[in-house]
Each structure stands twice: as structure tokens, then as C-alpha cells.
Enzyme design. Structure first.
Site, short mmCIF file in Angstrom:
data_model
loop_
_atom_site.label_atom_id
_atom_site.label_comp_id
_atom_site.label_asym_id
_atom_site.label_seq_id
_atom_site.Cartn_x
_atom_site.Cartn_y
_atom_site.Cartn_z
CB SER A 250 26.83 -26.02 2.17
OG SER A 250 28.23 -25.95 2.24
CE LYS A 251 24.72 -28.07 9.60
NZ LYS A 251 23.88 -29.13 9.04
NE ARG A 252 31.14 -28.85 2.54
CZ ARG A 252 30.73 -28.95 1.30
NH1 ARG A 252 31.47 -28.51 0.33
NH2 ARG A 252 29.57 -29.52 1.01
N GLY A 254 30.17 -21.74 6.87
CA GLY A 254 30.19 -21.22 8.24
C GLY A 254 28.83 -20.82 8.78
#
Ligand code: GLU
Length: 479
Positions: A250-252, A254
Site C-alpha cells: 500500500s501507500k505506506r 512508499g
């Protein structure tokens, strides 16, 4: 049967790695089967769909080399087709208008929760009389159109990745909304599950290949194919892409979009190569190939059910393999945007020294961004000194070594790698020191650092740029 597959991204974000990987599998299958790969932009969500995301999707797919045979078509231009299908369902008594308010739906869910039941629509407006319907209309309530789901049905299909899959219709949440914002006489905004089925029928899609997050949708969609009297296509649900801790990437983590990978210095063939390995393995266990080569061997038999862990080391390794095999001019073309983004204004004359620099750096690169880091040694006449390089040139005996190098350069004006090597040997002998000391000191003086690309080749490039004497003198001035 002609194989026809499609990628159907929603332009609600930049081209996502998961969507791109679904695109890769669709493309590989189409090319393997000699079929067609169709691109369809699912932009029915008016609020979240943006033209710049469509642009990012199209350019990302092109960059990766995923050429499509038809499209892109846009769902927003096909709304009449969906409304016709909904009208057919209404005419056949397979769908109906429901008038529940958000508060009523909420109360229904609360009551189910209190009884520990899964939330679902309880089909309460399935059999409204005309009078009841008229009363709701008179109140000004908007309608949604719901497709009837027969709870007693069991839905099964033979998934190309997962084998037989079975769903109980009673687990699908009750009669499903296929259009919003409707009234007694109008059909409002058609929704995803309906639109996707109408399109897949209309475009004669033979195989629906998409992420496993769509499995529950597939069960609903099979009921819609049946209701619309169409043949049900084959389905393949590809595994999720997971991060190192086993959660959905996911976006987490990076990065999510293909543009992020591009900016990090990955090249398209390496990333496309890596994506084929996210869930698939070649029968001959090869790991390095072009998309065309992978397509020759591709089949869903070798696609895993389990989630595919994203392995940065492997992606880096594949990227380095591609970079190591590039000609200097090809590497320069790829690296130039990175150099420019780092603030280097490059003229045609710079190509003269950049080409040998690319030849020098190519074999040690992992990402294109490394070019920026490594070419800093060659950009301008002077370089900053690291602390250990400064200490090196100040060591006892080193200034004499550097002075005799400068003297040798002035006297013999070396032009080739062999000339420079000869000069190092001469100075080593004349000064009665170890060759290692000469090399290390030269590196410190010329490059301002104790680590970097091959010293002698770097020196030759600096010499051709007319920088070497000045750098040696700068180093001597530190003493
Ligand atoms: N628009 C859907 C998505 O982006 C497509 C799903 C499908 O392939 O049917 O997830």
C-alpha cells in the site's frame, strides 16, 4: 474461440502496481493465445475519476510495453447501454425500484448487528405495490434499482488460478444495487457490477483476469450474466501483491504507482520482467526475460494462489542486469532526465565526457538514480573532499607523491590509460613507496573520496576534461 481479455482500470489514481501487474497477466495471456487485449477505462465514478489519472494509466502502460489492440473505451460514454440492460432486467421482473432512506438502511444494519447477523439488505422493497411505490415517489424519495438475488442459489465457477470456487448467494448481501439516483420513470447512475458485465458481454470478453479482491463481485456478476442471457466467461483471479510483512502493498510502503518506480530509477523492461514474476514462474525457472519471451511460456497453471511478496532485492537485481547490458548511449538517454532533474544543465558538448562516464558507471549501477550520485565526480572542475580523503592527502610522504605525479603529467602529457599506468609505476618506483599508497592518494586527490568508480578510467576521463591537474593542485593546497 478467440481469446479476448481486458484491463479495466478506474482512473481514480495513478497507474497502480497491482493494476499494472493485472495488465501484465492479461497481456501475457492474450499474446500467448494469439488473442486481443482490450483497454477500458471505468470512469463511472464521476467524483473520483480525473483525466490526469487516465493519462497516467495510458502512459504507464505504454512505458511498460503493454500495447493494447482495442480501446481505450470509456464507460462514461456508454451509459445508455447500461441503462438499456437495467431496463431489460426491470421489464423481466429481475430488478425493482427500492426507496429506502439512508436512515432506514442504517436502522436495518443496527438491528442486524444487535442480533449478531451479517449486514445485508433484507429485500423489503422487492414486492412493493404500485400504490406503495407512488406514495414513496410522492414523498420525494429517490429510488435505487436493485437486482434480485435468489438466496437459495449456489454459484460456482472453475477459476483458472484458484480452481473450483463456490459462493452461496445468501452471502452476497441481499438484492444488489445496480443503479442509483433513479425515479419511477428514470434510471440514474449505473454501478460497477452492472456496467462491467454489460461491457464484458458487449466486447465479447472470453476471459476476465483481475485481482482476487474482485472474487465476491464475480459471484454477483455471474448472476447478472445469467439474467442478461449471456454466456459466462472464464475467470482468473490473480494473487494480491504483499509487502515484506505479508500485508497488501500500500501507500505506506512508499510506492504504489508505476510513476513512483520510474522516479526511483527502475527501467521499464526490468519492472515489467519483475511483475511477471509476481505470482508466476516460468516452466524453465528462468527469471530474466522480455515480455515477449514470457508470453511464449505463459499459462495460468503456473500462477500461484498465495499472495506474491514484493521483493525489492530481486527487482534491484533485475534492474541492474538491464543497466549493465546497455550501450553507453542508451544508458545516457535513460539517465539524462535524472541528471537534469538533479540540476545539471547538459549541452551537446557534455555528451563527449558523459558517454565515457556512462561506459564506466554502467557495469556497477543498480538504479538510474545511481548515475546522478556517481557522475558527481565528473561534472565540474573541483569536488568537495570527504574527511578521510582529506586525511589521506595529508599523510606523510603523500604530498611528495602527488607533486611528482603533477610533474610527470606536465613533462610527458599522458593521453591513454597505458600512459597513466606507466606514470603511476614510475612515481611508485621513484618515491620508493607502495603502489597501493599511490593509488589511494591519487583517488583521494582526484575524486575527493576514497570510494568511487574505477580510478584509472576515471582519471583518464578527468584528464580529457582537463580537470586532473587542477584537482591534484587543490589537494596539495590542503597540505
Ligand atoms: N475498475 C475495476 C478496478 O479497477 C475493474 C475490475 C475488473 O477488472 O472487473 O478494480
Amino acid at each position: 474461440m478467440t481469446v479476448r481479455v481486458r484491463l479495466a482500470p478506474s482512473p481514480t489514481g495513478n497507474l497502480h502496481i497491482g493494476t499494472a501487474r493485472t495488465g501484465v497477466f492479461n497481456w501475457l495471456f492474450a499474446r500467448h493465445e494469439g488473442g486481443q487485449f482490450i483497454l477500458r477505462i471505468e470512469d463511472t465514478d464521476e467524483e473520483r475519476s480525473k483525466p490526469e489519472f487516465t493519462e497516467s494509466i495510458l502512459s504507464g502502460l505504454k512505458w511498460l510495453g503493454l500495447d493494447w489492440d482495442e480501446g481505450p473505451s470509456f464507460q462514461s460514454q456508454r451509459l445508455d447501454l447500461y441503462r438499456q440492460a437495467i431496463q431489460t432486467l426491470l421489464d423481466q421482473g429481475l430488478a425493482y425500484r427500492a426507496y429506502d432512506t439512508p436512515d432506514e438502511l442504517e436502522a436495518m444494519r443496527e438491528a442486524q448487528k444487535a442480533k449478531n447477523q451479517a449486514p445485508r439488505y433484507d429485500n423489503r422493497h422487492r414486492d412493493l405495490t404500485l400504490d406503495q411505490q407512488a406514495a414513496f415517489e410522492a414523498e420525494g424519495r429517490p429510488a435505487v434499482i436493485r437486482f434480485k438475488i435468489d438466496d437459495s442459489r449456489t454459484i460456482t465457477w472453475n477459476d483458472m488460478v484458484r480452481g473450483p470456487v463456490t459462493w452461496q448467494a445468501s452471502d452476497l448481501g441481499g438484492d444488489m444495487v445496480v443503479a442509483r439516483a433513479s425515479s419511477a420513470t428514470t434510471i440514474g447512475q449505473p454501478l460497477y457490477n452492472l456496467a462491467v458485465v454489460v461491457d464484458d458481454i458487449d466486447m465479447a470478453i472470453s476471459h476476465v483476469i483481475r485481482g482476487e479482491d474482485h472474487i465476491a463481485n464475480t459471484a454477483k456478476q455471474i448472476l447478472l450474466y445469467e439474467a442478461l442471457g449471456a454466456a459466462v466467461p472464464e475467470f482468473a483471479h490473480t494473487p494480491l501483491i504483499l509487502n515484506q510483512s505479508g500485508q497488501k502493498l500500500s501507500k505506506r510502503d512508499g510506492v504504489t504507482s508505476i510513476g513512483d518506480f520510474q522516479k526511483m530509477g527502475f527501467v521499464a523492461p526490468a519492472l515489467a520482467n519483475y511483475m511477471t514474476l509476481l505470482g508466476w514462474s516460468a516452466p524453465d525457472a528462468a527469471e530474466q526475460f522480455t515480455l515477449e519471451e514470457a508470453a511464449k511460456q505463459f499459462s495460468f497453471d503456473r500462477v500461484n494462489k498465495a499472495g506474491a511478496k514484493f521483493d525489492w532485492d530481486k527487482l534491484d537485481w533485475l534492474n541492474s542486469q538491464y543497466l549493465h547490458n546497455l550501450e553507453a548511449a542508451e544508458l545516457l538517454a535513460l539517465a539524462q532526465p535524472f541528471l537534469e532533474a538533479a540540476g545539471h544543465r547538459l549541452s551537446d558538448a557534455d555528451q563527449l565526457w558523459l558517454l565515457p562516464v556512462m561506459g564506466l558507471l554502467g557495469p556497477s549501477l543498480t538504479r538510474l538514480t545511481d548515475v546522478v550520485e556517481q557522475s558527481r565526480f565528473f561534472v565540474s572542475e573541483t569536488v568537495p573532499f570527504t574527511d578521510d580523503a582529506r586525511a589521506q592527502v595529508q599523510l606523510d610522504g603523500v604530498p611528495a607523491v602527488l607533486e611528482s605525479i603533477v610533474a610527470g603529467l606536465t613533462e610527458t602529457s599522458p593521453q591513454t590509460l597505458d600512459d597513466l599506468k606507466a606514470l603511476v609505476n614510475e612515481v611508485t618506483k621513484a618515491q620508493g613507496v607502495k603502489k597501493g599508497l599511490v593509488m589511494k592518494s591519487l583517488r583521494a586527490a582526484l575524486m575527493g573520496a576514497l570510494q568511487g568508480p574505477d580510478l584509472m578510467e576515471s582519471w583518464l576521463i578527468l584528464r580529457q576534461r582537463g580537470f586532473d591537474v587542477a584537482r591534484l593542485q587543490t589537494a596539495l593546497a590542503l597540505v
